[in-house]
Design an enzyme around this catalytic site. Structure first.
Site, PDB file in Angstrom:
ATOM      1  N   MET A  19      -4.070  16.811 -22.797  1.00  0.00           N
ATOM      2  CA  MET A  19      -4.770  17.190 -24.022  1.00  0.00           C
ATOM      3  C   MET A  19      -6.130  17.794 -23.645  1.00  0.00           C
ATOM      4  SD  MET A  19      -3.795  13.851 -26.229  1.00  0.00           S
ATOM      5  CE  MET A  19      -4.575  14.331 -27.738  1.00  0.00           C
ATOM      6  N   PHE A  20      -6.570  18.777 -24.406  1.00  0.00           N
ATOM      7  CA  PHE A  20      -7.838  19.499 -24.196  1.00  0.00           C
ATOM      8  C   PHE A  20      -7.791  20.465 -23.007  1.00  0.00           C
ATOM      9  CE2 PHE A  20      -9.047  15.344 -26.024  1.00  0.00           C
ATOM     10  CZ  PHE A  20      -9.604  15.768 -27.227  1.00  0.00           C
ATOM     11  N   SER A  21      -6.606  20.647 -22.393  1.00  0.00           N
ATOM     12  CA  SER A  21      -6.559  21.533 -21.226  1.00  0.00           C
ATOM     13  C   SER A  21      -6.455  23.004 -21.631  1.00  0.00           C
ATOM     14  CB  SER A  21      -5.397  21.145 -20.307  1.00  0.00           C
ATOM     15  OG  SER A  21      -4.163  21.312 -20.966  1.00  0.00           O
ATOM     16  N   GLY A  22      -6.278  23.271 -22.933  1.00  0.00           N
ATOM     17  CA  GLY A  22      -6.232  24.674 -23.382  1.00  0.00           C
ATOM     18  C   GLY A  22      -4.823  25.212 -23.574  1.00  0.00           C
ATOM     19  N   LYS A  23      -3.834  24.322 -23.732  1.00  0.00           N
ATOM     20  CA  LYS A  23      -2.452  24.782 -23.928  1.00  0.00           C
ATOM     21  C   LYS A  23      -2.314  25.571 -25.230  1.00  0.00           C
ATOM     22  CE  LYS A  23      -0.819  20.643 -23.950  1.00  0.00           C
ATOM     23  NZ  LYS A  23      -2.128  19.961 -23.800  1.00  0.00           N
ATOM     24  N   SER A  24      -2.879  25.030 -26.319  1.00  0.00           N
ATOM     25  CA  SER A  24      -2.749  25.738 -27.608  1.00  0.00           C
ATOM     26  C   SER A  24      -3.491  27.062 -27.557  1.00  0.00           C
ATOM     27  CB  SER A  24      -3.273  24.866 -28.752  1.00  0.00           C
ATOM     28  OG  SER A  24      -2.529  23.670 -28.817  1.00  0.00           O
ATOM     29  N   GLU A  92       3.629  21.502 -28.802  1.00  0.00           N
ATOM     30  CA  GLU A  92       3.815  20.039 -28.786  1.00  0.00           C
ATOM     31  C   GLU A  92       5.268  19.667 -28.480  1.00  0.00           C
ATOM     32  OE1 GLU A  92       1.248  18.131 -28.831  1.00  0.00           O
ATOM     33  OE2 GLU A  92      -0.283  19.473 -29.642  1.00  0.00           O
ATOM     34  N   CYS A 186      -9.614  12.435 -15.010  1.00  0.00           N
ATOM     35  CA  CYS A 186      -8.976  12.721 -13.723  1.00  0.00           C
ATOM     36  C   CYS A 186      -8.175  11.488 -13.292  1.00  0.00           C
ATOM     37  CB  CYS A 186     -10.014  13.100 -12.677  1.00  0.00           C
ATOM     38  SG  CYS A 186     -11.011  11.701 -12.149  1.00  0.00           S
TER      39      CYS A 186
HETATM   40  P1  ADP Z   1      -4.639  21.489 -25.788  1.00  0.00           P
HETATM   41  O1  ADP Z   1      -3.692  22.296 -26.651  1.00  0.00           O
HETATM   42  O2  ADP Z   1      -4.251  21.479 -24.331  1.00  0.00           O
HETATM   43  O3  ADP Z   1      -4.901  20.098 -26.317  1.00  0.00           O
HETATM   44  P2  ADP Z   1      -6.690  23.227 -26.859  1.00  0.00           P
HETATM   45  O4  ADP Z   1      -6.279  24.639 -26.552  1.00  0.00           O
HETATM   46  O5  ADP Z   1      -6.410  22.731 -28.246  1.00  0.00           O
HETATM   47  O6  ADP Z   1      -6.046  22.229 -25.769  1.00  0.00           O
HETATM   48  O7  ADP Z   1      -8.256  23.003 -26.624  1.00  0.00           O
HETATM   49  C1  ADP Z   1      -8.941  23.425 -25.466  1.00  0.00           C
HETATM   50  C2  ADP Z   1     -10.437  23.453 -25.792  1.00  0.00           C
HETATM   51  O8  ADP Z   1     -10.906  22.128 -26.038  1.00  0.00           O
HETATM   52  C3  ADP Z   1     -11.335  23.937 -24.662  1.00  0.00           C
HETATM   53  O9  ADP Z   1     -11.429  25.335 -24.616  1.00  0.00           O
HETATM   54  C4  ADP Z   1     -12.681  23.299 -25.039  1.00  0.00           C
HETATM   55  O10 ADP Z   1     -13.372  24.123 -25.960  1.00  0.00           O
HETATM   56  C5  ADP Z   1     -12.285  22.046 -25.787  1.00  0.00           C
HETATM   57  N1  ADP Z   1     -12.520  20.776 -25.061  1.00  0.00           N
HETATM   58  C6  ADP Z   1     -12.940  19.604 -25.629  1.00  0.00           C
HETATM   59  N2  ADP Z   1     -12.998  18.610 -24.721  1.00  0.00           N
HETATM   60  C7  ADP Z   1     -12.605  19.129 -23.531  1.00  0.00           C
HETATM   61  C8  ADP Z   1     -12.436  18.597 -22.194  1.00  0.00           C
HETATM   62  N3  ADP Z   1     -12.668  17.316 -21.911  1.00  0.00           N
HETATM   63  N4  ADP Z   1     -12.001  19.449 -21.234  1.00  0.00           N
HETATM   64  C9  ADP Z   1     -11.768  20.730 -21.515  1.00  0.00           C
HETATM   65  N5  ADP Z   1     -11.903  21.294 -22.733  1.00  0.00           N
HETATM   66  C10 ADP Z   1     -12.313  20.508 -23.741  1.00  0.00           C
HETATM   67 ZN    ZN Z   2     -13.005  11.628 -13.392  1.00  0.00          ZN
END
Ligand code: ADP
Ligand code: ZN
Length: 203
Positions: A19-24, A92, A186
Site C-alpha cells: 500500500m502507498f507504493s503508487g500502484k493506483s 485491488e 521495510c
Molecule cells: P497504492 O495504490 O500502491 O496504495 P497510490 O498510487 O494510491 O498507492 O498512492 C501513492 C502515493 O501515496 C504516493 O505518490 C505518495 O503521494 C503517497 N504516500 C503516502 N504515504 C506514502 C509512503 N509511506 N510511501 C510512499 N508514498 C506515500
Molecule cells: Zn524501516
C-alpha cells in the site's frame, strides 16, 4: 512458434507492491495513455476498496481518479465485460477469487491488454490471494516500493495496526470495515507478533 499459433497482441501486465507504493497512480497513468491512444478501455476494481473517489472510480492516494466498475468476483468482470474493450484494467486484484487467473488468460489470448494492480503480500508479509499466480503468468511485472514511515528506507511490507499496535499474525487476512490501519514499512521495521493460544481463542 507452434503450429496454429496466432499473434493477437494480447498480454498481461501486473503492477504489484505494498500500500502507498503508487500502484493506483501507475495503473491510472497507463489507462490515461491507452485513452490518449484512442483504445477502448474498461477498468474494474474490487468493491472491498472504497477510498476517496467513491465507488465508481479508482483513485490514488494523491487524488487522481479514473472511472471504474466495482465488482466482487471474477465472474462479475466476465458478465460486465464490453466485448469491444481492447485494454482492461483491474485494481485491488488481491481481493478477487482464483477465477481471475483463467479470466485474464482468456482476455489476453483474445488480444486484450490486461493491466492488473494489487498488493502482492498481506499484512503478515505472505502472498495475497491470486497475486502470486497472476505475477507468474504475466508477460510484465513491476514491483513498486513505498517509503518506510519509520526509517525512510524502501517499504516492502504492509504494517497493520489495531488500536495503534502491530496486529498479531493470527488476526484475519481481510478485515472489512474494521478499525485497522496500515503503514508502509521495510522488512526490518515490519512487526507481526505471534500471540499465545489463550489470546487466539478470544479473537
Ligand atoms: P497504492 O495504490 O500502491 O496504495 P497510490 O498510487 O494510491 O498507492 O498512492 C501513492 C502515493 O501515496 C504516493 O505518490 C505518495 O503521494 C503517497 N504516500 C503516502 N504515504 C506514502 C509512503 N509511506 N510511501 C510512499 N508514498 C506515500
Ligand atoms: Zn524501516
Amino acid at each position: 512458434m507452434g503450429v496454429g499459433y496466432q499473434h493477437t497482441g494480447g498480454w498481461i501486465e501486473v503492477v504489484a507492491g505494498v500500500m502507498f507504493s503508487g500502484k493506483s497512480e501507475e495503473l491510472i497513468r497507463r489507462i490515461r495513455r491507452a485513452l490518449i491512444a484512442r483504445k477502448r478501455v474498461q477498468v474494474f476494481k474490487s468493491r472491498l476498496d472504497e477510498r476517496y473517489a467513491g465507488i465508481n472510480a479508482i483513485s490514488s492516494h494523491d487524488g487522481r481518479t479514473v472511472e471504474a466498475i466495482p465488482i466482487d468476483t471474477a465472474a462479475q468482470i466476465a458478465q460486465r465485460l464490453d466485448p469491444t474493450a481492447q485494454v482492461i484494467g483491474i485494481d485491488e486484484a488481491q481481493f478477487l477469487d482464483s477465477g481471475i487467473i483463467t479470466l485474464v488468460t482468456t482476455l489476453a489470448e483474445t488480444g486484450r491488454r490486461v493491466i492488473i494492480a494489487g498488493t502482492d503480500t498481506d499484512f503478515r508479509g505472505e502472498p495475497f490471494g491470486a497475486m502470486p499466480q497472476l505475477m507468474a503468468i504475466a508477460e510484465s511485472v513491476d514491483k513498486l516500493h513505498a517509503i518506510c514511515v519509520l526509517c525512510g528506507g524502501p517499504a516492502t511490507r504492509n504494517q497493520r495496526l489495531i488500536d495503534g499496535k502491530p496486529a498479531p499474525y493470527e488476526s484475519p487476512q481481510i478485515m472489512v470495515g474494521a478499525a485497522d490501519k496500515y503503514e508502509a514499512r521495510c522488512r526490518m521495521c515490519h512487526s507481526v507478533p505471534r500471540i499465545d493460544a489463550e489470546q487466539v481463542r478470544l479473537l
